[in-house]
Scaffold this motif. Sequence first.
Motif, short mmCIF file in Angstrom:
data_model
loop_
_atom_site.label_atom_id
_atom_site.label_comp_id
_atom_site.label_asym_id
_atom_site.label_seq_id
_atom_site.Cartn_x
_atom_site.Cartn_y
_atom_site.Cartn_z
N ASP A 138 0.94 -1.53 0.17
CA ASP A 138 -0.13 0.10 -0.12
C ASP A 138 0.70 1.19 -0.02
O ASP A 138 0.20 2.40 0.26
CB ASP A 138 -1.06 0.19 1.44
N GLY A 139 2.20 1.33 0.13
CA GLY A 139 2.94 2.27 0.01
C GLY A 139 4.53 1.95 -0.34
O GLY A 139 4.53 1.58 -1.49
N MET A 140 5.52 2.53 0.19
CA MET A 140 6.86 2.40 -0.23
C MET A 140 7.49 1.43 0.73
O MET A 140 7.70 1.81 1.91
CB MET A 140 7.44 3.69 -0.16
N ARG A 141 8.42 0.63 -0.01
CA ARG A 141 9.62 -0.12 0.84
C ARG A 141 10.93 0.07 0.50
O ARG A 141 11.11 0.61 -0.65
CB ARG A 141 9.11 -1.76 0.62
N PHE A 192 13.61 12.87 4.07
CA PHE A 192 13.29 12.19 2.87
C PHE A 192 11.69 12.23 2.33
O PHE A 192 11.18 11.48 1.64
CB PHE A 192 13.62 10.59 2.76
N PHE A 193 11.00 13.35 2.85
CA PHE A 193 9.89 13.57 2.47
C PHE A 193 9.88 13.86 0.94
O PHE A 193 8.75 13.14 0.19
CB PHE A 193 9.45 14.96 3.26
N PRO A 194 10.71 14.41 0.32
CA PRO A 194 10.79 14.39 -1.47
C PRO A 194 10.75 12.81 -1.97
O PRO A 194 10.03 12.74 -3.11
CB PRO A 194 11.70 15.31 -1.76
N VAL A 195 11.33 12.13 -1.12
CA VAL A 195 11.44 10.67 -1.58
C VAL A 195 9.84 9.93 -1.46
O VAL A 195 9.51 9.29 -2.32
CB VAL A 195 12.47 9.74 -0.92
N LEU A 196 9.26 10.31 -0.25
CA LEU A 196 7.99 9.53 -0.17
C LEU A 196 6.95 10.31 -1.16
O LEU A 196 6.27 9.49 -1.52
CB LEU A 196 7.56 10.01 1.29
N THR A 197 6.94 11.36 -1.71
CA THR A 197 6.14 11.73 -2.64
C THR A 197 6.58 11.84 -3.95
O THR A 197 5.90 12.58 -4.86
CB THR A 197 5.93 13.37 -2.06
N GLY A 198 7.69 11.22 -4.21
CA GLY A 198 8.07 11.07 -5.58
C GLY A 198 8.69 12.12 -6.23
O GLY A 198 9.00 12.11 -7.34
N GLN A 199 9.08 13.30 -5.35
CA GLN A 199 9.68 14.24 -6.16
C GLN A 199 11.25 14.35 -6.30
O GLN A 199 11.77 14.87 -7.12
CB GLN A 199 9.64 15.73 -5.20
N LYS A 200 12.03 13.32 -5.58
CA LYS A 200 13.42 12.68 -5.55
C LYS A 200 13.46 11.32 -5.51
O LYS A 200 12.67 10.71 -4.95
CB LYS A 200 14.16 13.61 -4.57
N ASP A 201 14.73 10.91 -5.83
CA ASP A 201 14.73 9.46 -5.65
C ASP A 201 15.55 9.07 -4.41
O ASP A 201 15.54 8.16 -3.92
CB ASP A 201 15.76 8.76 -7.08
N SER A 202 16.43 10.26 -4.12
CA SER A 202 17.29 9.88 -2.70
C SER A 202 17.39 11.33 -2.13
O SER A 202 17.37 12.55 -2.99
CB SER A 202 18.45 9.15 -3.04
#
Length: 449
Positions: free
Chosen positions: A70-73, A348-358
């Motif tokens: 349901d999310g991100m691993r 890593f908020f931008p990673v969670l939201t798809g704005q950055k890879d890392s």
Amino acid sequence: MICYLVKVWSAIGLRVALSAVCVLLWAQVGHAAAPPNIVLIMADDMGYECVSANGSTTYSTPHLDRLAADGMRFRHAHSQPICTPSRVQIMTGIYNERNYIRFGILDPQATTFGHLLRKAGYATCIAGKWQLEGGMQAPDLFGFDEHCLWQLNRRPSRYPNPGLEVNGQQKDYTDGAYGPDIVTDYIVDFIGRHQDQPFFVYYPMILPHWPFEPTPDSEDWDPQAEGLLRGHGELKYFKDMVHYTDKMVGKVVAQLDRLGLRDNTLVIFTADNGTYVKIKSYIGDRAVQGGKGLTTDNGTHVPMIARWPARIRTGQVSNALIDFSDILPTLSEVGGAPVPDRIDGRSFFPVLTGQKDSARDWIYCWYERNGRVNRASQHVRDRQYKRYADGRFFDLIADPTEQANLMVSELSSEQEVAELKLSKALAEVLERSEQTEAVKQERKASKDE
């Protein structure tokens, strides 16, 4: 709007009024209409290899697998090698070389994510394992409105018929209750009572740390057992305890879903360090020996899963490099709380939201169980390579247990680039470390005068 806030202040008190202000500020800076709830769950002694979503063929973790679907691993999340160093780092966003004192204590002057989110208007709760000293008042002093904890000011049984501290009161259970059920039920109740305002739950789990004992789902569970106070128990029960860990996560998530809080709640699951050293698990047909207390991959590589349906797309697998200092700034950004100056973590908020890879290219580890500076192990690593302060250099994909030190004179061109990058990063950290130590010595000298 001002009149409205005055009425709120008068009717239901300062804290709720502050919550209302924070909701307005959150909306003004472009976030959702209401601040998201945050639930951070950290298992105790459960390496990456213990989650079936990560490929484990030893354990079945259906609730965690569903959370990941349901999310991100995350494939590259790293803790410290043992519990107190990880707890200090995750709560403060600062590397151990700057604020770690010794095993079993959190610096009384530390600013935690509890402080930050409470100040931002969140109702805050910690339940599970404490092990950071400070006495009965410690949870409140570190930013938590409510608590239900084991090992706050004593060390009784933690599993069958446990002794806990609940909001300043010692409670001993003798009716066949199981410690992890009690603290999880407390969290479920807290969520229910605070469903109409932003809340932050920090759940440093009791499970699946030794002593290895039967759970209520084990065939030989004995509700009359007193619980082991010494020794490690029997290794055969570790598998049952991992399954019960998964069950407790499922219980918390089910409450969020039941109350309609699913979409606007960020749930993060991780673990404080690798698995106990005598336990062997498998990912596929590859054996993974537990590495708790070690700086090798099996000591720091931990599971991490994030679910937030309003912001995280389903079924994501991230290669972002994460360490525990990154949790505090991430939760602060999610909750609209100012991030303190001079922390080490990166959101890593931008990673969670798809704005950055890392959010980072490398992570740093300073580790010495009892805080002795002259004995500390230090290294910088990325996804594949690791460089220690003593000069050792390893390819972690080819050599995860670090048996073959790569000599600088024999490196490939790719390895040379990696070694140079990590050496520069380590030099930066070590220079700052020397400055930090000088400041500490100055402060100590001024106190002695």
